[in-house]
Design an enzyme around this catalytic site. Sequence first.
Site, PDB file in Angstrom:
ATOM      1  N   GLU A   1     -12.537  -0.905  -0.456  1.00 31.14           N
ATOM      2  CA  GLU A   1     -12.580   0.431   0.142  1.00 31.14           C
ATOM      3  C   GLU A   1     -13.797   1.166  -0.386  1.00 31.14           C
ATOM      4  OE1 GLU A   1      -9.139   2.965  -0.169  1.00 31.14           O
ATOM      5  OE2 GLU A   1      -7.753   1.312   0.208  1.00 31.14           O
TER       6      GLU A   1
ATOM      7  N   HIS B   1       0.861  -1.174   0.000  1.00 34.76           N
ATOM      8  CA  HIS B   1       0.000   0.000   0.000  1.00 34.76           C
ATOM      9  C   HIS B   1       0.907   1.237   0.000  1.00 34.76           C
ATOM     10  CE1 HIS B   1      -4.292   1.419   1.077  1.00 34.76           C
ATOM     11  NE2 HIS B   1      -3.597   2.490   0.738  1.00 34.76           N
TER      12      HIS B   1
END
Length: 444
Positions: free
Chosen positions: A347, A122
């Site tokens: 998300e 990430h």
Amino acid sequence: MTYTSHFPADFQWGVATSAFQIEGAAYEDGKGPSIWDRFCENPNNIKDQSNGLIACDHYHRYQEDVDLMASLKLDTYRFSMAWPRVQALGKGAWNEAGFDFYDRLLDALAKKNIAAHLTLYHWDLPQALQDAGGWLSRDTTYRFADYAQEVARRFGNRVASIATHNEPWCTANLGHGNAQFAPGIADEKSAIQVSHHLLLSHGLAMSAMRAEHVSADLGIVLNQWTADAATASDADRAMAELEYARSVQWFMDPIFKGRYPELALRAHGDKAPIVHAGDMEVIHQAIDFLGVNYYFRAWCSAANPPIPAPALQGVTDMGWEIYPQGLTELLIALQAEYKLPPIYITENGMAAADQIVDGKVADTARIEYVRKHLDALSQAIDAGVDVRGYFLWSLLDNFEWNSGYSKRFGIVHVDYATQTRQLKDSAIWYRDFVTQQRARRARA
């Protein structure tokens, strides 16, 4: 309270975070510097001149955060591993103290019956690899595969899933195309080459993890959107078609079709990536799941100045148009174009200017945002899209990249001076929603 959306009995409910945004402990226990540590050293790169040295101090407070998740009745937790925490230089010796942290985190989650969904990357590349060329170097793709294999060897039978990358579009375009994100490079040709190396590293990592015969599902997480023409003009329609090809199809086509979209390749011209023989075969292999991150649609206007998006349902604190129906439209379009594995919405959430007033954070706009997006997700499932779970972004207010701590995405408020956590009204709403869904599951 009654909730209108209904989901399959085995649907998974969770929250998501990422390592650099919450962990802190930037140089503790043998962790090496990442490109974001370096990027934050220049205060001009971050809107509030902040950094991730402490963030939410999750490295020391992970048990408290796991207890918060358990109090919200969640099934799952999606988090990322900090590569430089477990391998300071991105190659060579492994850092056992770093792995011990994730070992303790997984133990804490297991004790609360919360399934762990791990993301390998990430955005926090070890700075030592950046110094050697970073994602512009093919060598980094092989170092990433080594990292993936070691993580799979250690944890591949303790987590529910492993995603190779989170939002490679952002790594390529924001990190290397316009310098908004680390490592701060602004060069379109570099961004396009990096996008290929990210996809190649995904494929290499998939093969490396498969070799470990892990029980975890293996896949990737992509940020995606629909691209809508502002008008019926040929110029706007062409702009929308190219936007979709250069963003969604650019990453989906190599994985699911073994090639780049021709429209985008033509548009890139001499900036198209260098692709070696055999690269596409490495990228084009089966994945067990696809993670989809959805926040907004792309609104495409070729006019000067551009016609603004209508934003009939408002905008978030990031300035992003709220367009829940785009999630339905996106998922149905993907279903029509690709042979998809199960999907997770990895998300979805909104930044809001949250404040504690009379001891509460009444973030009603976030509740409405999530409710509408869950309605849109329910419609996609009803239309036949195989979606297995939803991860709300984010559990905690955190370091929001180049916005620093000025944007709050969490359903838990964090006082950064004291590290005090407090449930916002949205957390209570989400808990109650999940509780109702669990009750339906129990009756099923």
